[in-house]
Design an enzyme around this catalytic site. Structure first.
Site, PDB file in Angstrom:
ATOM      1  CD  GLU A  94      -2.856   1.328   0.353  1.00 49.37           C
ATOM      2  OE1 GLU A  94      -2.434   1.507  -0.797  1.00 49.37           O
ATOM      3  OE2 GLU A  94      -4.066   1.387   0.637  1.00 49.37           O
ATOM      4  CG  ASP A  95      -0.929   4.824  -1.490  1.00 49.73           C
ATOM      5  OD1 ASP A  95      -1.614   4.204  -0.646  1.00 49.73           O
ATOM      6  OD2 ASP A  95      -1.443   5.631  -2.285  1.00 49.73           O
ATOM      7  CG  ASP A  98      -5.311   8.955   6.610  1.00 46.10           C
ATOM      8  OD1 ASP A  98      -4.614   9.516   7.457  1.00 46.10           O
ATOM      9  OD2 ASP A  98      -6.329   9.472   6.122  1.00 46.10           O
ATOM     10  CG  PHE A 147      -3.304  15.327   1.434  1.00 48.82           C
ATOM     11  CD1 PHE A 147      -4.196  14.289   1.654  1.00 48.82           C
ATOM     12  CD2 PHE A 147      -2.913  15.608   0.132  1.00 48.82           C
ATOM     13  CE1 PHE A 147      -4.713  13.554   0.592  1.00 48.82           C
ATOM     14  CE2 PHE A 147      -3.425  14.869  -0.942  1.00 48.82           C
ATOM     15  CZ  PHE A 147      -4.338  13.843  -0.699  1.00 48.82           C
ATOM     16  NE  ARG A 160      -3.082   8.232  -9.158  1.00 44.92           N
ATOM     17  CZ  ARG A 160      -3.677   7.890  -8.011  1.00 44.92           C
ATOM     18  NH1 ARG A 160      -2.960   7.501  -6.986  1.00 44.92           N
ATOM     19  NH2 ARG A 160      -4.983   7.944  -7.889  1.00 44.92           N
TER      20      ARG A 160
HETATM   21  P1  IMP Z   1      -7.370   4.842   4.980  1.00 52.28           P
HETATM   22  O1  IMP Z   1      -8.451   3.874   4.650  1.00 52.28           O
HETATM   23  O2  IMP Z   1      -7.879   6.044   5.725  1.00 52.28           O
HETATM   24  O3  IMP Z   1      -6.171   4.227   5.668  1.00 52.28           O
HETATM   25  O4  IMP Z   1      -6.953   5.490   3.612  1.00 52.28           O
HETATM   26  C1  IMP Z   1      -5.928   5.098   2.892  1.00 52.28           C
HETATM   27  C2  IMP Z   1      -6.022   5.670   1.491  1.00 52.28           C
HETATM   28  O5  IMP Z   1      -6.346   7.069   1.490  1.00 52.28           O
HETATM   29  C3  IMP Z   1      -4.680   5.539   0.850  1.00 52.28           C
HETATM   30  O6  IMP Z   1      -4.577   4.330   0.156  1.00 52.28           O
HETATM   31  C4  IMP Z   1      -4.637   6.753  -0.055  1.00 52.28           C
HETATM   32  O7  IMP Z   1      -5.200   6.414  -1.308  1.00 52.28           O
HETATM   33  C5  IMP Z   1      -5.508   7.781   0.605  1.00 52.28           C
HETATM   34  N1  IMP Z   1      -4.690   8.754   1.372  1.00 52.28           N
HETATM   35  C6  IMP Z   1      -4.637   8.890   2.714  1.00 52.28           C
HETATM   36  N2  IMP Z   1      -3.805   9.868   3.079  1.00 52.28           N
HETATM   37  C7  IMP Z   1      -3.281  10.369   1.931  1.00 52.28           C
HETATM   38  C8  IMP Z   1      -2.313  11.400   1.647  1.00 52.28           C
HETATM   39  O8  IMP Z   1      -1.728  12.074   2.517  1.00 52.28           O
HETATM   40  N3  IMP Z   1      -2.056  11.610   0.329  1.00 52.28           N
HETATM   41  C9  IMP Z   1      -2.629  10.897  -0.669  1.00 52.28           C
HETATM   42  N4  IMP Z   1      -3.520   9.925  -0.446  1.00 52.28           N
HETATM   43  C10 IMP Z   1      -3.853   9.658   0.841  1.00 52.28           C
HETATM   44 MG    MG Z   2      -4.439   4.044  -1.955  1.00 54.08          MG
END
Ligand code: IMP
Ligand code: MG
Length: 170
Positions: A94-95, A98, A147, A160
């Site tokens: 995963e990237d 959050d 962010f 990206r």
């Molecule tokens: P989660 O379900 O809240 O953990 O969200 C994760 C997803 O939200 C990641 O796979 C990203 O696609 C997106 N995301 C969360 N924070 C960022 C950020 O700082 N920059 C870009 N994408 C983010």
């Molecule tokens: Mg993602």
């Protein structure tokens, strides 16, 4: 719109090499099924795979959160995996983690398909934002609540391809 560099390309590549070395040692000759979470993890996953010295298979999955239902944590699968993960050593790549909702859902979705093992590797971890109990086994960088964009991560689908990780400053 101005972009400020937060983590340089060199620093990212160095950290990926270290994590890849750790993965190579821990999987000890086993085949890894790398499950890349589209679109954000694509840049990280290919760089990581190139630095892992054991056989790596690729699978891709694309997920998105239902718009406007952040609090429910409902996740939609836009593109599903194309082969069986049963009995495989799955490494979800995963990237960024959050709130943890996306991966928490995805983890259960894959576990229901009976892999031999499942581990998570993320480029970035934002632990202060977590709302569910989820911890990646591998992680290149931990950051504060910012962010970020680049190295696969987007702001409304842009940026990206930046080779570094940045923050947008107005
Ligand atoms: P989660 O379900 O809240 O953990 O969200 C994760 C997803 O939200 C990641 O796979 C990203 O696609 C997106 N995301 C969360 N924070 C960022 C950020 O700082 N920059 C870009 N994408 C983010
Ligand atoms: Mg993602």
């Amino acid at each position: 719109m101005e972009i400020k560099e937060l983590i340089s390309r060199e620093k990212i590549e160095r950290s990926i090499k270290e994590v890849a070395k750790q993965i190579t040692e821990e999987y000890n000759g086993k085949t890894i099924l790398m499950l890349c979470v589209l679109k954000g993890a694509s840049v990280f996953a290919t760089e990581l795979a190139k630095n892992i010295e054991t056989n790596v298979r690729f699978e891709f999955i694309e997920v998105s959160s239902y718009v406007g239902t952040e609090s429910t944590g409902k996740i939609k699968i836009n593109k599903d995996i194309s082969s069986s993960v049963e009995g495989m050593d799955v490494l979800v790549v995963e990237d960024i983690i959050d709130t943890g909702r996306t991966l928490s859902y995805l983890k259960q979705y894959i576990l229901d398909k009976n892999p031999k093992s499942l581990k998570i590797c993320t480029l970035i971890d934002k632990p202060s934002r977590r709302v569910v109990d989820l911890k990646p086994e591998y992680n290149c960088f931990e950051i504060e609540d910012k962010f970020i964009i680049g190295y696969g991560m987007d702001y409304n689908e842009d940026y990206r391809n930046l080779p570094y990780i940045g923050v947008i400053e107005n």
